[in-house]
Scaffold this active site. Structure first.
Site, mmCIF file in Angstrom:
data_model
loop_
_atom_site.group_PDB
_atom_site.id
_atom_site.type_symbol
_atom_site.label_atom_id
_atom_site.label_comp_id
_atom_site.label_asym_id
_atom_site.label_seq_id
_atom_site.Cartn_x
_atom_site.Cartn_y
_atom_site.Cartn_z
ATOM 1 N N CYS A 108 57.808 52.491 35.010
ATOM 2 C CA CYS A 108 56.994 53.288 34.273
ATOM 3 C C CYS A 108 55.539 52.613 34.502
ATOM 4 C CB CYS A 108 57.332 53.686 32.660
ATOM 5 S SG CYS A 108 56.327 54.731 32.195
ATOM 6 N N ASN A 134 58.894 55.982 41.733
ATOM 7 C CA ASN A 134 58.238 56.328 40.415
ATOM 8 C C ASN A 134 56.779 56.805 40.828
ATOM 9 O OD1 ASN A 134 57.419 56.819 37.807
ATOM 10 N ND2 ASN A 134 58.876 55.183 37.206
ATOM 11 N N THR A 135 56.050 57.063 40.179
ATOM 12 C CA THR A 135 54.879 57.632 40.445
ATOM 13 C C THR A 135 53.830 56.529 40.825
ATOM 14 O OG1 THR A 135 54.210 57.346 37.936
ATOM 15 C CG2 THR A 135 54.900 59.526 38.707
ATOM 16 N N GLY A 146 59.835 61.731 45.224
ATOM 17 C CA GLY A 146 58.134 61.813 45.241
ATOM 18 C C GLY A 146 57.572 62.702 45.995
#
Lengths: 315, 242
Positions: free
Chosen positions: A143, A205-206, A256
């Site tokens: 995160c 993840n981002t 993604g």
């Protein structure tokens, strides 16, 4: 009518069935954590049992409000979020969210877990391990929106491996480790997790990003930076899935920027066994249902008899 | 919530940068004043949440201000074009506690959702009075529309170029049973302090999804965390942390 069709037709479509760490998925379509809540907002819109599974909102040991608002910014072909792991805490998830979910979702769910220390990851996973509804633990060491936790574990192979070992020690459920793309060498982290006993790898993840408001001349997001996702990141995600597939033997859940059935197939060709869809759920709440429905026709178009035949097919 | 393809039947400027757009199609999910719709626009990733100004059987009216890429794009759209719209979002205003003489306080583009609310209150036999606040005379809109409904309307302008000089809180009537408000946050805070009854506030926040999935618009309240898009946008005075 469309809901019923989804249940009757697509969910028994044998050629979309895949196995993720020993658990069968009717199809590889999985709404990603943080874009699907605990499922029931979407269950009001369509029968979510047509999905392979979904990954529920990132859960921590303690309840969290998350970051101050604004938490959201837009960018070309995507968005930036800095929600900061808002969740009611694992005890409330077990006591309140999972029973509610049971009413509308009858498949194993993927439990997404975050933490700020190795002990916290293990404590949260130990509690979720006892829940029969939970199929997989997807452990988020990536995160970008919290300080002193999250991504700091996922940017160091040793720290990521420690989390994997600690979680594996408290659960018999398959453990997927969710990795951040904000690293120099994604392969080294993935290999370290595999060696530490991870059953699978979720990525990406981002990407860490930001926007600045020209009127105020300040960052749009209160947290200043946030996680960049959406169709714009798809090529980056695909490249990382491709690289990691070459380096590990455990299954990969690719994500993604995935927004359509074609993207799902492309991710699988790169090496994904299953595919998560994130930001697209926020702009089109029906997108995952539509992908499940469209998958067989898109498979036909590209002469794919069975999805299992194409996993890693581009290598 | 419902996903609808709505056809633009009107898109006219009311002031220099405030437009009224009427959209026709299936709007059956709109159930309360104060709810909003979330509009998908070509070439933009996130939808644009806009409050509902009016709604009848087969159309919804929104009034929006061109403040950025999305709303500026909307100003260039023409009747006949269709939009993918999520309708019936948010909780909306609850008219049950209004009493006989509710007060409606709107500021700028916070004015539109009060229109459908006024209609509903009037239909319930109540007598709403309305105070509309703007910066200056050129920005005033909707005054006549509220008057046409039969509401008592006071307009305030910050520079005094029209109506009462000052803010909506400078034109509060003495006697009201309850209040409803929507406007910029500094105005909401002023209303919170200046009012002596209970009431309901409609909030604005940057949203990801608009239907409760992403937690992008959460706020803290006395009764716990709330999503502006789902448990809001309307919150009661008693639960607000100002």
């Amino acid at each position: 009518m469309r809901n019923a069709e989804c249940g009757m037709r697509n969910c028994i479509e044998q050629r979309t069935v895949v196995s993720l760490c020993g658990i069968q998925l009717d199809n590889p379509v999985i709404p990603a954590s943080g874009t699907f809540g605990y499922g029931y907002e979407f269950a009001e819109l369509y029968d979510i049992n047509c999905l392979g599974t979904f990954s529920f909102k990132g859960t921590t040991r303690e309840p969290r409000f998350g970051n101050p608002t604004p938490r959201i910014a837009e960018c070309a072909s995507g968005m930036i979020n800095a929600v900061g792991l808002q969740n009611p805490g694992v005890n409330a998830v077990i006591a309140e969210e999972l029973p509610k979910l049971k009413q509308c979702f009858h498949k194993p769910v993927m439990a997404n877990v975050s933490g700020f220390s190795v002990e916290e990851y293990a404590a949260t996973c130990a509690k979720l391990d006892k829940e029969p509804q939970v199929g997989w633990l997807e452990v988020n060491v990536s995160c970008p929106n919290v300080h002193g936790g999250g991504m700091s574990f996922g940017t160091d192979p040793k720290a990521a491996a420690e989390v994997v070992k600690a979680v594996k020690a408290v659960t018999t459920k398959p453990v997927l480790i969710k990795l951040t793309p904000n690293v120099t060498d994604i392969v080294a982290i993935a290999k370290a997790c595999e060696e530490a006993g991870a059953d699978g790898i979720s990525l990406i993840n981002t990407l860490l990003g930001m926007r600045i408001d020209l009127k105020t001349k300040r960052p749009v997001i209160a947290n200043k930076m946030g996680g960049f996702s959406g169709p714009a990141v798809f090529p980056v995600a695909l490249r990382m899935v491709y690289q990691v597939y070459e380096a590990v033997k455990i299954p990969i859940v690719g994500m993604g920027g995935v927004a359509c059935a074609e993207d799902v197939i492309e991710m699988m060709l790169a090496g994904a066994t299953a595919v998560e869809i994130g930001a697209a759920n926020l702009t089109d709440p029906f997108v995952c249902r539509d992908i499940v429905e469209q998958l067989p026709a898109v498979m036909d178009k590209y002469h794919i008899d069975n999805l299992n035949d194409i996993i890693g097919g581009a290598h | 919530m419902k996903e609808s393809f709505l056809t633009i039947t009107e898109n006219t400027p009311l002031t220099k940068d405030v437009y009224r757009m009427k959209l026709s199609g299936d709007v059956s999910a709109v159930t309360a004043p104060g709810q909003f719709v979330n509009i998908k626009l070509e070439g933009l990733f996130l939808r644009r949440p806009i409050s509902v100004c009016d709604c009848d059987g087969d159309s919804v009216t929104i009034i929006y201000k061109a403040v950025g890429k999305g709303t500026e794009q909307m100003t260039r759209m023409n009747p006949g074009e269709t939009l993918n719209v999520l309708t019936g979002l948010g909780n909306g205003y609850d008219t049950a506690p209004s009493g006989d003489r509710p007060l409606l306080l709107g500021g700028g583009v916070g004015v539109p959702p009060l229109y459908l609310l006024a209609k509903k209150l009037l239909a319930e036999g109540k007598r709403p009075s309305v105070v509309l606040g703007f910066n200056t005379k050129n920005e005033v809109f909707c005054e006549q529309e509220f008057k046409n409904l039969g509401c008592e309307v006071t307009v305030t302008t910050v520079d005094g170029s029209y109506g009462v000089k000052g803010f909506v809180t400078d034109a509060l009537p003495e006697d009201y049973t309850y209040f409803y408000t929507c406007g910029p946050e500094p105005m909401l805070k002023a209303v919170y302090r200046a009012t002596n009854t209970s009431g309901q506030f409609s909030f604005e926040e940057r949203m990801g999804c608009g239907f409760g999935a992403c937690m992008g618009c959460s706020c803290k309240t006395i009764t716990g965390f709330k999503r502006i898009c789902k448990e809001g946008p309307v919150l009661r005075k008693e639960e607000i942390l100002f």
